[in-house]
Enzyme design. Structure first.
Site, PDB file in Angstrom:
ATOM      1  N   LYS A  35      41.748  41.222  11.292  1.00 35.36           N
ATOM      2  CA  LYS A  35      41.291  42.299  12.167  1.00 35.36           C
ATOM      3  C   LYS A  35      42.462  42.835  12.989  1.00 35.36           C
ATOM      4  O   LYS A  35      42.624  44.044  13.151  1.00 35.36           O
ATOM      5  CB  LYS A  35      40.177  41.800  13.082  1.00 35.36           C
ATOM      6  CG  LYS A  35      39.541  42.897  13.884  1.00 35.36           C
ATOM      7  CD  LYS A  35      38.308  42.408  14.627  1.00 35.36           C
ATOM      8  CE  LYS A  35      37.102  42.306  13.693  1.00 35.36           C
ATOM      9  NZ  LYS A  35      35.943  41.698  14.355  1.00 35.36           N
ATOM     10  N   GLY A  60      37.809  38.368  11.420  1.00 40.22           N
ATOM     11  CA  GLY A  60      38.718  38.964  10.444  1.00 40.22           C
ATOM     12  C   GLY A  60      39.301  37.983   9.457  1.00 40.22           C
ATOM     13  O   GLY A  60      39.814  38.374   8.424  1.00 40.22           O
ATOM     14  N   SER A 104      27.871  34.005  18.054  1.00 44.70           N
ATOM     15  CA  SER A 104      27.123  35.137  17.514  1.00 44.70           C
ATOM     16  C   SER A 104      26.926  34.954  16.022  1.00 44.70           C
ATOM     17  O   SER A 104      27.540  34.107  15.382  1.00 44.70           O
ATOM     18  CB  SER A 104      27.877  36.430  17.789  1.00 44.70           C
ATOM     19  OG  SER A 104      29.184  36.320  17.303  1.00 44.70           O
ATOM     20  N   ASP A 135      33.928  47.192  14.409  1.00 47.21           N
ATOM     21  CA  ASP A 135      33.858  46.269  15.547  1.00 47.21           C
ATOM     22  C   ASP A 135      34.990  46.673  16.486  1.00 47.21           C
ATOM     23  O   ASP A 135      36.001  46.000  16.590  1.00 47.21           O
ATOM     24  CB  ASP A 135      34.024  44.820  15.040  1.00 47.21           C
ATOM     25  CG  ASP A 135      33.805  43.786  16.138  1.00 47.21           C
ATOM     26  OD1 ASP A 135      33.310  44.158  17.217  1.00 47.21           O
ATOM     27  OD2 ASP A 135      34.144  42.613  15.916  1.00 47.21           O
ATOM     28  N   ILE A 141      29.088  39.933  12.346  1.00 47.23           N
ATOM     29  CA  ILE A 141      28.981  41.386  12.509  1.00 47.23           C
ATOM     30  C   ILE A 141      29.362  42.015  11.176  1.00 47.23           C
ATOM     31  O   ILE A 141      28.524  42.517  10.450  1.00 47.23           O
ATOM     32  CB  ILE A 141      29.904  41.910  13.623  1.00 47.23           C
ATOM     33  CG1 ILE A 141      29.581  41.224  14.937  1.00 47.23           C
ATOM     34  CG2 ILE A 141      29.734  43.428  13.759  1.00 47.23           C
ATOM     35  CD1 ILE A 141      30.463  41.645  16.080  1.00 47.23           C
ATOM     36  N   THR A 142      30.635  41.945  10.837  1.00 45.31           N
ATOM     37  CA  THR A 142      31.062  42.531   9.558  1.00 45.31           C
ATOM     38  C   THR A 142      31.544  41.438   8.614  1.00 45.31           C
ATOM     39  O   THR A 142      31.978  41.746   7.511  1.00 45.31           O
ATOM     40  CB  THR A 142      32.186  43.551   9.783  1.00 45.31           C
ATOM     41  OG1 THR A 142      33.285  42.875  10.406  1.00 45.31           O
ATOM     42  CG2 THR A 142      31.731  44.672  10.692  1.00 45.31           C
TER      43      THR A 142
END
Lengths: 503, 503
Positions: free
Chosen positions: A298, A178, A204, A266, A207-208
């Site tokens: 986030k 975020g 990872s 997410d 994701i966004t």
């Protein structure tokens, strides 16, 4: 019940549909006729003693003969076939775990066994994108309870490999996303490994966000390590920074993340399961979780923070992990770079002790590394940050980082973008707020994380005094089209950087 | 903000992906390189002054040149292009209505405008299957409230055509699904039209059942009528039985239903919106809703029935429709046939007054038609069923049905299956329960509704005395593979027909 019925010869049409498994068959194929297969039928495809479920696209032209079949590129690789091999087709057994998703949709709590079935069917490739999207949405909407998150996490761990290390303290960290540019991991790993602790870090991809740690580190070294290679690097250097996806730890996570990216969500339960399944699978014993809180991060409120903290603590305990949750500032980007290569440059500046290095990134890395050093017994309580700072400022962490990169496959400088464009202030004033979400959107439209050099260089920290015409941020892209597109979006959103009007 | 950038020449590869819009481009295409398009990118595709959003599959072989593109068959038809036409590609504007879905996922109530935006984006083809699946699941899971169902219904009506009729009473009916063989519509339409009322009936195809009314009627006549044709038929005969999909009434519904079928769900809120949007769009004023209730029907309890009844009544009122909701027996299949052609044969038997015609189907048709006759003022209260019975038994309804079929494009006999197999009782006893859901599953595995002649002939009504070895039901299929498959499923499920053991 599966009923093998016939063989078709493979022709490679070379159609790349990403992870969605597709089989292509001619409309006059006798197998389709006798079996009643039509477009969108899900079919069990077997070759080389391996089977997967693929979705049928019917070919109504001469690119295939009726006796031939083709597979999308990912299907071709998964089945490890070559041109002129044969595939056999059969009806699939109904995927029974789909009924648990319907059960979740109708508000029921799912059991451990039900999550196990769902996750193992996902990993076996039995879910289409429609099914995955429904599972993700159902779990997001119905707000998994803590017991379900524990079940889901354990199911995700079980569905992949698990590592074990001969050390009482295996350290790990995770930052909830975020905040653009929140890329402390490589610095933290270097400091912690240099201090003599074990930190087999997997990260990872985005994701966004415009970049995940794996995307960023990939601009400097190889991140898709095998388990054997990862073990080698950690035995040699004490730490590594690997992409979790290729290692086969929690493989369900990578499939789920791909669909979450399409949905641009997410959700909390899956996030906790995603993070902790990776930690448990990698064999971590001590985990520090960094949760940035801010108005466009986030996690936006104390209440949300406390709920997430509780989730992490309860699930960690169920998995037998020791955890410390830290609340950090999530009001604005960390460092100057947003996007893989730009963030990598920030990291190298901090490790190099450059004068213009981002102080906030440095301080946060010291905070997280210090907490890990205390947690792992390398430093008395309250003193960890001093040791972390020392290892960073004396150049030891930089050397360790380069050594880790070399062990992973060699170090390279991150790339530079072909096109840049500066966004300047429309009037004089003070920066009062940053719209992190739309700033990240501009970086994504610029091409990040797919184009490694794409993203944003950011210069307008909250509280800065700004003159009219002063540079607020610079967009970097690898193509002209992406630059035009990111620019038009940036111009259509007012106040991505909010500047108070001088009165 | 859309930024047209270049042209590619179209080649027809003939790849049928059903309704999912796909564009195929070679990996070396300069447009992809300059724009940063990769597999799974959603792209605005323009040809002949029309645009749609398609998902990109990259071609890594010689079936396309770098200067060429291909489109999946449905995309080709939607854009109405021909070989060697040119398409232009551009980045899409972010689909802003997707953020309302995220909002719904996080538990917020959506407004009328938000539903309007979602539905118009769906009809414009801007949602991928992943997005559609998430929207459907989010609305199902979060249980739309009544206000939201009203908004959704109105949005679905607005997104398509709307018919108007110069009659004070325009009749319509709907049966909630879940009971195999519940195919009263053609009989009801024939009776009501014969009595002199207007009934412009549109029906859907199967969602999760082995046959929808449109599938069944299609085995006897043409059901994909244009609005003009439908108007012609109704003006001539007083009624019609058309497939709602082609008419362009509530087009969002057909897109949503396709994904619901993959998920095998039909959630309450969307069901009410789906049904009533079609009624409002077709210009109905008086609607009878038949809700079968039974232990394995879609609606299983008095409580569920009352909730659904309330939804229908409140939403109907908001749309300005008059509605009567009837609770009917949903404990077992109606008639003998399950599947398009087999159900059509039942209907013809009832209309023909055959001796072996299914009495339950006849009685239920009389009940529904009678209610409509009273509702439309053709019969005093409590007397409608007598008039309905008379019009059915004197052959007038049969003549009307054939006349309607002829007006729609001609009458034909429904087809007969190539393969059949009888399932017999394992022991003597009395039929005590029918597992409707698994019975429907066997019919679907047999090929219904895709294969019109496929399905089940059912002989074991609840309460029947059965001898060991007596025929319970017969599976009909068009292919050997489907027969084997349906059979193995039927054998794997105990007690689809539950028979008490004689003691």
């Amino acid at each position: 019940m599966s009923d093998v019925i016939n063989k078709l010869k493979l022709v490679r049409l070379g159609i790349d549909t990403k992870n969605e498994f597709i089989i292509y068959i001619h409309e006059d194929c006798f197998v389709c006729k006798s079996e009643g297969f039509e477009t969108s039928t899900r079919i069990l495809v077997t070759a080389n003693h391996q089977s997967i479920i693929a979705t049928l696209d019917i070919i109504r032209s001469k690119i295939l003969k009726p006796s031939e079949a083709s597979l999308s590129e990912s299907t071709w690789e998964r089945l490890n076939v070559k041109e002129n091999d044969f595939v056999t087709l059969s009806h699939i057994n109904p995927v029974t775990s789909l009924k648990y998703i319907r059960s979740k949709i109708f508000g029921n709590e799912l059991t451990a066994n039900e999550f196990d079935d769902i996750i193992s069917d996902i990993v076996a490739g039995k879910y289409s994108n429609i099914h995955l999207s429904s599972f993700i949405t159902a779990c997001a909407t119905a707000n998994l309870n803590v017991t379900e998150i524990i079940h889901l996490t354990k199911a995700m761990v079980k569905a992949g490999k698990q590592l074990h290390w001969d050390h009482p303290c295996v350290m790990d960290k995770h930052s909830v996303g975020g905040i653009p540019g929140n890329r402390t991991t490589p610095i933290v790993v270097a400091i912690v490994a240099e201090a003599g602790l074990i930190i087999p870090k997997t990260s990872s991809r985005a994701i966004t966000s415009p970049a995940g740690t794996a995307d960023t580190v990939e601009t400097m070294t190889v991140v898709d390590l095998s388990v054997e290679k990862m073990r080698q690097v950690v035995n040699l250097e004490g730490g590594c920074i690997a992409w979790g996806g290729t290692i086969g730890l929690s493989p369900a996570d990578d499939i789920i993340i791909r669909v979450e990216r399409s949905l641009d969500i997410d959700p909390t339960g899956q996030m906790v399961a995603s993070v902790l399944s990776k930690k448990a699978a990698v064999g971590a014993t001590h985990v520090v979780i960094d949760i940035p809180v801010g108005p466009t991060a986030k996690i936006r409120s104390e209440q949300e923070f406390l709920k997430l903290k509780e989730y992490f603590e309860v699930v960690d305990k169920a998995l037998g992990l020791k955890v410390k949750v830290l609340k950090t500032d999530g009001s604005q980007p960390l460092g100057k770079g947003i996007g893989p290569a730009l963030e990598a440059k920030d990291i190298l500046s901090v490790l190099n002790n450059d004068k213009q290095a981002a102080l906030d990134l440095k301080q946060k890395s010291i905070l997280l590394a210090g907490t890990l050093l205390e947690f792992g017994g390398k430093s008395p309580p309250g003193q960890g940050h001093l040791l972390a700072q020392q290892l960073l400022e004396n150049g030891a962490a930089f050397k360790k980082f380069i050594a880790i990169c070399k062990a992973q496959g060699g170090f390279k400088e991150p790339p530079t973008a072909a096109y840049t464009y500066g966004i300047v202030a429309a009037h004089k004033g003070t920066v009062v707020e940053i719209d992190n979400r739309n700033l990240a959107m501009v970086a994504k439209l610029a091409g990040a994380p797919h184009d490694p050099a794409a993203g944003i260089e950011f210069f307008a920290r909250i509280g800065s005094a700004i003159d009219k015409g002063q540079l607020l941020y610079r967009i970097h892209t690898e193509s002209k089209g992406a630059l035009q597109y990111a620019l038009s979006y940036a111009r259509s959103i007012p106040n991505i950087v909010k500047i108070s009007r001088e009165t």
